[in-house]
Scaffold this motif. Structure first.
Motif, PDB file in Angstrom:
ATOM      1  N   GLN A   1       6.100  -4.072   7.690  1.00 21.88           N
ATOM      2  CA  GLN A   1       4.656  -4.268   7.580  1.00 21.88           C
ATOM      3  C   GLN A   1       3.888  -2.945   7.564  1.00 21.88           C
ATOM      4  O   GLN A   1       2.946  -2.764   6.791  1.00 21.88           O
ATOM      5  CB  GLN A   1       4.164  -5.132   8.752  1.00 21.88           C
ATOM      6  CG  GLN A   1       4.881  -6.454   8.894  1.00 21.88           C
ATOM      7  CD  GLN A   1       4.618  -7.385   7.739  1.00 21.88           C
ATOM      8  OE1 GLN A   1       3.479  -7.573   7.312  1.00 21.88           O
ATOM      9  NE2 GLN A   1       5.674  -7.992   7.219  1.00 21.88           N
TER      10      GLN A   1
ATOM     11  N   PRO B   1       8.625  -3.588   1.384  1.00 16.78           N
ATOM     12  CA  PRO B   1       7.714  -4.279   0.467  1.00 16.78           C
ATOM     13  C   PRO B   1       7.376  -3.393  -0.726  1.00 16.78           C
ATOM     14  O   PRO B   1       7.752  -2.212  -0.768  1.00 16.78           O
ATOM     15  CB  PRO B   1       6.482  -4.523   1.327  1.00 16.78           C
ATOM     16  CG  PRO B   1       6.461  -3.339   2.246  1.00 16.78           C
ATOM     17  CD  PRO B   1       7.920  -2.992   2.517  1.00 16.78           C
ATOM     18  N   THR B   2       6.666  -3.955  -1.691  1.00 12.42           N
ATOM     19  CA  THR B   2       6.291  -3.195  -2.888  1.00 12.42           C
ATOM     20  C   THR B   2       4.795  -3.350  -3.171  1.00 12.42           C
ATOM     21  O   THR B   2       4.195  -4.387  -2.885  1.00 12.42           O
ATOM     22  CB  THR B   2       7.086  -3.653  -4.125  1.00 12.42           C
ATOM     23  OG1 THR B   2       6.939  -5.077  -4.275  1.00 12.42           O
ATOM     24  CG2 THR B   2       8.561  -3.327  -3.971  1.00 12.42           C
TER      25      THR B   2
ATOM     26  N   PHE C   1      -2.661  -8.174   1.007  1.00 11.75           N
ATOM     27  CA  PHE C   1      -1.297  -8.071   1.520  1.00 11.75           C
ATOM     28  C   PHE C   1      -0.677  -9.465   1.461  1.00 11.75           C
ATOM     29  O   PHE C   1      -1.273 -10.421   1.960  1.00 11.75           O
ATOM     30  CB  PHE C   1      -1.298  -7.577   2.963  1.00 11.75           C
ATOM     31  CG  PHE C   1       0.005  -6.971   3.429  1.00 11.75           C
ATOM     32  CD1 PHE C   1       0.098  -5.616   3.695  1.00 11.75           C
ATOM     33  CD2 PHE C   1       1.138  -7.748   3.616  1.00 11.75           C
ATOM     34  CE1 PHE C   1       1.287  -5.043   4.129  1.00 11.75           C
ATOM     35  CE2 PHE C   1       2.325  -7.199   4.054  1.00 11.75           C
ATOM     36  CZ  PHE C   1       2.407  -5.830   4.312  1.00 11.75           C
TER      37      PHE C   1
ATOM     38  N   GLN D   1       5.718  -9.114  -0.407  1.00 15.16           N
ATOM     39  CA  GLN D   1       6.822  -9.262   0.539  1.00 15.16           C
ATOM     40  C   GLN D   1       7.936 -10.074  -0.119  1.00 15.16           C
ATOM     41  O   GLN D   1       7.680 -11.145  -0.657  1.00 15.16           O
ATOM     42  CB  GLN D   1       6.356  -9.981   1.805  1.00 15.16           C
ATOM     43  CG  GLN D   1       5.207  -9.288   2.528  1.00 15.16           C
ATOM     44  CD  GLN D   1       4.987  -9.854   3.913  1.00 15.16           C
ATOM     45  OE1 GLN D   1       5.797  -9.631   4.804  1.00 15.16           O
ATOM     46  NE2 GLN D   1       3.909 -10.586   4.095  1.00 15.16           N
TER      47      GLN D   1
ATOM     48  N   ARG E   1       0.159  -3.677  10.371  1.00 15.38           N
ATOM     49  CA  ARG E   1      -0.628  -3.350   9.184  1.00 15.38           C
ATOM     50  C   ARG E   1      -1.805  -2.445   9.554  1.00 15.38           C
ATOM     51  O   ARG E   1      -2.140  -1.512   8.812  1.00 15.38           O
ATOM     52  CB  ARG E   1      -1.113  -4.636   8.506  1.00 15.38           C
ATOM     53  CG  ARG E   1       0.032  -5.447   7.919  1.00 15.38           C
ATOM     54  CD  ARG E   1      -0.408  -6.816   7.414  1.00 15.38           C
ATOM     55  NE  ARG E   1       0.766  -7.667   7.210  1.00 15.38           N
ATOM     56  CZ  ARG E   1       0.731  -8.937   6.811  1.00 15.38           C
ATOM     57  NH1 ARG E   1      -0.450  -9.521   6.577  1.00 15.38           N
ATOM     58  NH2 ARG E   1       1.841  -9.622   6.654  1.00 15.38           N
TER      59      ARG E   1
ATOM     60  N   ILE F   1       0.204  -6.142  -1.645  1.00 15.31           N
ATOM     61  CA  ILE F   1       1.548  -5.768  -1.217  1.00 15.31           C
ATOM     62  C   ILE F   1       2.432  -7.011  -1.281  1.00 15.31           C
ATOM     63  O   ILE F   1       2.110  -8.032  -0.668  1.00 15.31           O
ATOM     64  CB  ILE F   1       1.548  -5.184   0.210  1.00 15.31           C
ATOM     65  CG1 ILE F   1       0.679  -3.931   0.281  1.00 15.31           C
ATOM     66  CG2 ILE F   1       2.973  -4.883   0.663  1.00 15.31           C
ATOM     67  CD1 ILE F   1       1.138  -2.790  -0.616  1.00 15.31           C
TER      68      ILE F   1
ATOM     69  N   GLY G   1       4.245  -1.224   4.250  1.00 12.95           N
ATOM     70  CA  GLY G   1       3.439  -1.902   3.242  1.00 12.95           C
ATOM     71  C   GLY G   1       1.978  -1.510   3.318  1.00 12.95           C
ATOM     72  O   GLY G   1       1.321  -1.272   2.294  1.00 12.95           O
TER      73      GLY G   1
END
Length: 338
Positions: free
Chosen positions: A169, A325-326, A277, A295, A203, A293, A172
């Motif tokens: 997290q 994550p991307t 996200f 997951q 986050r 983002i 990300g």
């Protein structure tokens, strides 16, 4: 009971025994051809196996390993996208390796259900527990339980008590904020989730880390409740001043934020850039399509299941692992206006 009525769950030897009205040891004796079994009992067990559409090889595997081939999953706040997606990913990964999942859900309004959930899952004869518990209060209650079963908790921080696995997290969040910084934003607000949630804490910390690395100041975060309604009220009433971008802790609050801004005539991304996200399935259809983002819940499900199976089998596997994550760049972010 047919496979269709059971849905995704694959019955264990205990399910067959319950359906036939006998003990699991009686099922074992029937399958192994024990002579001291009444013929009526034998027929009842074999009929239960046929009605449950369960292969004897699967039952034999459970007998040979003395396992139920079932993992209990305790799900906190299952209506939220992350916990729900994690549960579905675990179900899919379990099917692929011959395990079934028994799930018990806990609502945000009934924390004490965690005690009931642990008891119910353990009494079903599960081989291990997987806990999708995003709130600190839930894990505090879980620590008071002692099951003796291998347990994995879905959380980004390692824990000395349990195996842990998660999507990273904090990483990300840093991806999201660094994207905004690279575009030229220097004043970036954060619409955070409830800080009882581990994911929200991670986050927020990622946002702070990215700003600190760039030498940028942080305005106080605003703690939301994950809902689009909260994002909408924030967008409709917040005084942004020199803020040119917002990192929202989930896509739903980002959606409400864009709506609230639009009602004030504030354009996204022309006036305010917005990053979310999660990458909800509908995020690419927001207006504008949302930068967010992503997951990989499928990868998380496979990772968590492998860790817990390793623990069941007594192997010295990883105590903690995470999935990266991307960043998905869409139209809700752009360079700030000069």
């Amino acid at each position: 009971m047919t496979e269709a009525t059971r849905g995704w769950q694959r019955p264990s030897i205990y399910d067959v025994a319950k359906h036939a009205g006998v003990s699991h040891m009686t099922v074992s004796r029937v399958l192994n051809g024990h002579p001291n079994i009444r013929e009526s009992t034998r027929e009842r067990v074999l009929k239960a196996i046929d009605e449950m559409n369960y292969t004897r090889s699967s039952i034999a595997r459970a007998l040979a390993t003395r396992r139920a081939m079932r993992i209990g999953v305790l799900v906190d706040s299952p209506v939220q996208y992350g916990p729900n997606s994690t549960l579905r990913a675990l179900e899919s990964a379990a099917r692929d390796v011959g395990y079934a999942i028994s799930a018990f859900s806990i609502s945000e309004d009934d924390e004490l259900q965690i005690d009931t959930g642990v008891v119910e899952l353990v009494t079903q004869g599960v081989d291990a527990l997987c806990v999708i518990a995003p709130r600190a209060s839930s894990l505090d209650l879980l620590r008071q339980q002692s099951t003796g079963l291998p347990t994995i908790v879905i959380r980004a921080e390692p824990d000395a008590t349990w195996h842990t696995a998660a999507v990273d997290q904090r990483f990300g969040a840093t991806l999201a904020v660094k994207h905004l910084i690279d575009l030229g934003h220097r004043s970036i607000a954060h619409l955070a989730g409830p800080l009882d949630w581990y994911d929200a804490r991670e986050r927020e910390q990622g946002w702070l880390d990215a700003l600190a690395d760039a030498g940028l100041p942080a305005v106080p975060a605003i703690n939301g409740d994950w809902t689009s309604d909260y994002g909408y009220e924030f967008g409709r009433t917040f005084e942004f001043g020199d803020i040119t971008a917002v990192f929202a802790s989930n896509d739903q609050m980002a959606l409400g934020l864009v709506h609230g801004l639009a009602e004030r005539g504030i354009r996204v991304p022309d006036d305010i850039s917005v990053v979310g996200f999660d990458d909800l399935p509908d995020s690419r259809h927001f207006l504008p399509p949302l930068t967010t983002i992503r997951q990989d819940f499928a990868a998380l499900g496979s990772l968590a299941l492998q860790l817990v199976i390793d623990a069941i089998e007594g192997e010295d596997g990883a105590q903690h692992d995470m999935i990266a994550p991307t960043l998905i760049v869409r139209s809700s972010t752009s360079a700030p206006r000069v």
